[in-house]
Design a protein around this motif. Structure first.
Motif, PDB file in Angstrom:
ATOM      1  N   ILE A  45       0.981  -1.778   0.352  1.00 57.80           N
ATOM      2  CA  ILE A  45       0.094  -0.182  -0.117  1.00 57.80           C
ATOM      3  C   ILE A  45       0.791   0.967   0.489  1.00 57.80           C
ATOM      4  O   ILE A  45       1.844   1.629   0.500  1.00 57.80           O
ATOM      5  N   VAL A  46       0.900   2.237  -0.550  1.00 61.41           N
ATOM      6  CA  VAL A  46       1.909   3.221  -0.881  1.00 61.41           C
ATOM      7  C   VAL A  46       0.928   4.823  -1.849  1.00 61.41           C
ATOM      8  O   VAL A  46      -0.086   4.159  -2.135  1.00 61.41           O
ATOM      9  N   GLY A  47       1.541   5.490  -1.321  1.00 65.02           N
ATOM     10  CA  GLY A  47       0.924   7.052  -1.619  1.00 65.02           C
ATOM     11  C   GLY A  47      -0.029   7.370  -0.933  1.00 65.02           C
ATOM     12  O   GLY A  47      -0.337   8.958  -1.037  1.00 65.02           O
ATOM     13  N   LEU A  48      -0.529   7.244  -0.179  1.00 64.44           N
ATOM     14  CA  LEU A  48      -1.990   7.431   0.641  1.00 64.44           C
ATOM     15  C   LEU A  48      -1.444   8.191   2.150  1.00 64.44           C
ATOM     16  O   LEU A  48      -0.168   7.876   2.512  1.00 64.44           O
ATOM     17  N   GLN A  49      -1.854   9.114   2.463  1.00 64.19           N
ATOM     18  CA  GLN A  49      -1.333  10.197   3.615  1.00 64.19           C
ATOM     19  C   GLN A  49      -2.147   9.483   4.913  1.00 64.19           C
ATOM     20  O   GLN A  49      -1.719   9.735   5.690  1.00 64.19           O
ATOM     21  N   ALA A  50      -3.365   9.036   4.705  1.00 64.24           N
ATOM     22  CA  ALA A  50      -3.239   7.960   5.942  1.00 64.24           C
ATOM     23  C   ALA A  50      -4.391   6.668   6.138  1.00 64.24           C
ATOM     24  O   ALA A  50      -4.808   6.416   4.571  1.00 64.24           O
ATOM     25  N   LEU A  51      -4.231   6.549   6.462  1.00 57.76           N
ATOM     26  CA  LEU A  51      -5.443   4.621   7.368  1.00 57.76           C
ATOM     27  C   LEU A  51      -6.280   5.222   7.756  1.00 57.76           C
ATOM     28  O   LEU A  51      -5.859   5.705   9.826  1.00 57.76           O
ATOM     29  N   ASP A  52      -7.766   4.571   7.674  1.00 59.70           N
ATOM     30  CA  ASP A  52      -8.822   5.119   8.410  1.00 59.70           C
ATOM     31  C   ASP A  52      -8.966   4.674   9.329  1.00 59.70           C
ATOM     32  O   ASP A  52      -8.242   2.900   9.044  1.00 59.70           O
ATOM     33  N   GLY A  53      -9.753   4.581  10.513  1.00 62.18           N
ATOM     34  CA  GLY A  53     -10.379   3.825  11.696  1.00 62.18           C
ATOM     35  C   GLY A  53     -10.163   2.401  10.924  1.00 62.18           C
ATOM     36  O   GLY A  53     -10.881   1.481  11.857  1.00 62.18           O
ATOM     37  N   ARG A  54     -11.254   2.920   9.250  1.00 61.46           N
ATOM     38  CA  ARG A  54     -11.920   0.985   9.379  1.00 61.46           C
ATOM     39  C   ARG A  54     -11.517   0.196   8.775  1.00 61.46           C
ATOM     40  O   ARG A  54     -10.979  -0.734   8.491  1.00 61.46           O
ATOM     41  N   THR A  55     -10.293   1.193   8.254  1.00 65.28           N
ATOM     42  CA  THR A  55      -8.641  -0.091   7.511  1.00 65.28           C
ATOM     43  C   THR A  55      -8.167  -0.586   7.801  1.00 65.28           C
ATOM     44  O   THR A  55      -7.279  -1.500   7.391  1.00 65.28           O
ATOM     45  N   ILE A  56      -7.147   0.578   9.224  1.00 63.79           N
ATOM     46  CA  ILE A  56      -6.449  -0.211  10.336  1.00 63.79           C
ATOM     47  C   ILE A  56      -6.475  -1.509  10.522  1.00 63.79           C
ATOM     48  O   ILE A  56      -5.469  -2.192  10.168  1.00 63.79           O
ATOM     49  N   PRO A  57      -7.362  -1.641  11.040  1.00 58.87           N
ATOM     50  CA  PRO A  57      -8.234  -3.406  11.886  1.00 58.87           C
ATOM     51  C   PRO A  57      -8.085  -3.962  10.373  1.00 58.87           C
ATOM     52  O   PRO A  57      -7.193  -5.880  10.812  1.00 58.87           O
ATOM     53  N   LEU A  58      -8.547  -4.148   9.019  1.00 60.17           N
ATOM     54  CA  LEU A  58      -8.350  -4.510   8.157  1.00 60.17           C
ATOM     55  C   LEU A  58      -6.514  -5.223   7.852  1.00 60.17           C
ATOM     56  O   LEU A  58      -6.525  -6.318   7.372  1.00 60.17           O
ATOM     57  N   VAL A  59      -5.642  -3.983   7.656  1.00 57.22           N
ATOM     58  CA  VAL A  59      -4.491  -4.422   7.188  1.00 57.22           C
ATOM     59  C   VAL A  59      -4.039  -5.344   8.421  1.00 57.22           C
ATOM     60  O   VAL A  59      -3.386  -6.268   8.007  1.00 57.22           O
ATOM     61  N   GLN A  60      -4.164  -5.449   9.523  1.00 56.60           N
ATOM     62  CA  GLN A  60      -3.627  -5.482  10.460  1.00 56.60           C
ATOM     63  C   GLN A  60      -4.143  -7.308  10.347  1.00 56.60           C
ATOM     64  O   GLN A  60      -3.459  -8.637  10.480  1.00 56.60           O
ATOM     65  N   ALA A  61      -5.203  -7.050  10.293  1.00 59.82           N
ATOM     66  CA  ALA A  61      -5.526  -8.864  10.277  1.00 59.82           C
ATOM     67  C   ALA A  61      -4.904  -9.408   8.655  1.00 59.82           C
ATOM     68  O   ALA A  61      -4.596 -10.843   8.996  1.00 59.82           O
ATOM     69  N   LEU A  62      -5.233  -8.637   7.558  1.00 58.55           N
ATOM     70  CA  LEU A  62      -4.072  -9.359   6.194  1.00 58.55           C
ATOM     71  C   LEU A  62      -2.724 -10.116   6.709  1.00 58.55           C
ATOM     72  O   LEU A  62      -2.262 -11.078   6.263  1.00 58.55           O
ATOM     73  N   SER A  63      -2.277  -9.303   7.242  1.00 60.19           N
ATOM     74  CA  SER A  63      -0.824  -9.043   7.852  1.00 60.19           C
ATOM     75  C   SER A  63      -0.768 -10.639   8.759  1.00 60.19           C
ATOM     76  O   SER A  63       0.551 -11.028   9.000  1.00 60.19           O
ATOM     77  N   LYS A  64      -1.192 -11.285   9.761  1.00 57.34           N
ATOM     78  CA  LYS A  64      -1.788 -12.185  10.300  1.00 57.34           C
ATOM     79  C   LYS A  64      -0.849 -13.559   9.221  1.00 57.34           C
ATOM     80  O   LYS A  64      -0.560 -14.313   9.213  1.00 57.34           O
ATOM     81  N   SER A  65      -1.654 -13.557   7.782  1.00 57.56           N
ATOM     82  CA  SER A  65      -1.622 -14.504   6.678  1.00 57.56           C
ATOM     83  C   SER A  65      -1.010 -13.951   5.770  1.00 57.56           C
ATOM     84  O   SER A  65      -0.125 -14.898   5.237  1.00 57.56           O
ATOM     85  N   ILE A  66      -0.613 -12.584   5.340  1.00 59.34           N
ATOM     86  CA  ILE A  66       0.394 -12.371   4.248  1.00 59.34           C
ATOM     87  C   ILE A  66       1.240 -11.193   4.562  1.00 59.34           C
ATOM     88  O   ILE A  66       1.183 -10.251   5.750  1.00 59.34           O
ATOM     89  N   PRO A  67       2.441 -11.027   4.139  1.00 59.44           N
ATOM     90  CA  PRO A  67       3.471  -9.800   4.090  1.00 59.44           C
ATOM     91  C   PRO A  67       2.520  -8.357   3.673  1.00 59.44           C
ATOM     92  O   PRO A  67       2.220  -8.317   2.719  1.00 59.44           O
ATOM     93  N   VAL A  68       2.190  -7.485   4.380  1.00 63.64           N
ATOM     94  CA  VAL A  68       1.714  -6.043   4.148  1.00 63.64           C
ATOM     95  C   VAL A  68       2.746  -5.533   4.669  1.00 63.64           C
ATOM     96  O   VAL A  68       3.404  -5.063   5.082  1.00 63.64           O
ATOM     97  N   ASP A  69       2.650  -4.553   3.728  1.00 58.33           N
ATOM     98  CA  ASP A  69       4.390  -3.448   3.309  1.00 58.33           C
ATOM     99  C   ASP A  69       3.059  -2.366   3.407  1.00 58.33           C
ATOM    100  O   ASP A  69       2.431  -1.786   2.069  1.00 58.33           O
ATOM    101  N   VAL A  70       3.341  -1.171   4.021  1.00 55.65           N
ATOM    102  CA  VAL A  70       2.670   0.051   4.018  1.00 55.65           C
ATOM    103  C   VAL A  70       3.456   1.346   4.013  1.00 55.65           C
ATOM    104  O   VAL A  70       4.571   1.377   4.951  1.00 55.65           O
TER     105      VAL A  70
END
Length: 376
Positions: A227-252
């Protein structure tokens, strides 16, 4: 170097959009020996303009011979923030009942059944215009106030959660004030719209996806994510990204315009750890920080709040890369330098014919366009 925040999640800051190119190229050029060479890479960007610009740079740098412009762009899926939900198992329906157009007509169908309908139609210039404006408002609530919508799903007419007293390290009292009487119509209308649509709202659906990812019943539709170029991750997206990172590498890689202010705000953001998206409410009157120029304090209020929201989830990124300091600067370059390094904006002598920064004040948008045309 990106900071790691549990699982496979790594988050970092860059100072401006141009600095995302090198992290993207390094990411695409790196891969574990066990990874399928035909596996597709997935990149999330903020908008179509950034997508087109980034693809041009990828095509000249990825896999390129040193000193040459002979790279290649292939087998890369570049999309937008909504694609994160699709990777997490959200089925892409032909018509999303919660997209802005469908939501507008759902609001229009329900608007006639609330007592405030005539007042709202008069305020916005007709029922259709009122429905569109209200749908826009609800759509913003879904993105920016997901905890409030979660409460509305449960029939609770409350506002977004606010921080109360700190109970212990990483544990806060969360307060959700009741809606004012004059705003209750929004809750009542949203409840009717939710029943009319008949499927969970976007925040509720994301909660389901997060639960499925955490318990293993949902498998991500990618083997890694950038995930690149965003200025912010909102409170709806952050838990989803954290949950995804339990299964796959996620770079922000996020864009934060001021390393100096990020360091200044870091203690406040870290102190919010555990609040999980609940932040202090922005005061109605602008608050100017000591040692920060009022102009920068106002301009970068959104960056400050985005950094604090990350802090509520225990995420505090570090910066990668740095901008060189130019010894001689125009007025605009001086202001850019101060955003990066000296937020108190020390005075600087400039020549009278320095027109690099101009401020015009006009009485309406049309006149602003005319002034811009003349300036260009």
């Amino acid at each position: 170097m990106a900071e790691e925040f549990g699982g496979g999640l790594r988050v970092s800051y860059v100072e401006n959009l141009s600095q995302i190119v090198q992290p993207v190229v390094s990411y695409l050029n790196s891969s574990s020996p066990q990874r399928d060479i035909f596996a597709q890479d997935t990149i999330v960007v903020p908008n179509a303009g950034v997508r087109a610009w980034l693809l041009q740079h990828i095509a000249t740098k990825v896999g390129a011979t040193p000193g040459e412009v002979d790279g290649i762009y292939a087998n890369i899926n570049v999309g937008y923030v909504g694609m994160i939900r699709q990777l997490a198992g959200h089925s892409r329906e032909l018509a999303d009942p919660w997209d802005i157009d469908s939501l507008t007509f759902a609001v229009l169908d329900c608007l006639a059944h609330v007592p405030e309908a005539s007042v709202l139609a008069l305020r916005y210039g007709g029922m259709l215009r009122a429905a569109r404006a209200i749908a826009d408002t609800f759509d913003v609530y879904h993105a920016r106030r997901p905890q409030m919508i979660d409460a509305w799903e449960k029939g609770l007419a409350v506002l977004a959660p606010e921080l109360g007293n700190k109970i212990s390290e990483g544990e806060w009292e969360i307060v959700q004030p009741s809606l004012d009487t004059q705003d209750l119509w929004q809750f009542n209308l949203w409840t009717k719209v939710r029943a009319h649509i008949g499927v969970p709202s976007p925040p509720a659906h994301i909660n389901q996806l997060v639960s499925g990812l955490m318990n293993g019943s949902i498998t991500p539709d990618a083997d890694r994510l950038l995930i690149v170029g965003l200025q912010a991750l909102d409170g709806r997206t952050i838990p989803l990204v954290q949950a995804l990172s339990k299964s796959i590498p996620v770079d922000v890689v996020l864009v934060h315009p001021s390393p100096a202010l990020a360091r200044r705000w870091q203690p406040e953001a870290l102190a919010m750890n555990g609040a999980l998206g609940a932040t202090p409410i922005r005061p109605k009157d602008a608050v100017v920080e000591e040692g920060v120029h009022p102009l920068l304090s106002t301009w970068l209020q959104g960056s400050r709040e985005a950094q604090i929201v990350l802090g509520t989830y225990g995420i505090q990124p570090a910066f990668v890369g740095a901008t060189e300091i130019a010894p001689v600067r125009t007025r605009l370059q001086h202001l850019q330098h101060c955003v990066l390094h000296e937020p108190h904006v020390p005075a600087q002598l400039v020549t009278e014919n320095d027109l690099s920064l101009q401020i015009h004040r006009t009485h309406e948008l049309t006149r602003q366009v005319e002034v811009l045309h003349d300036a260009l």
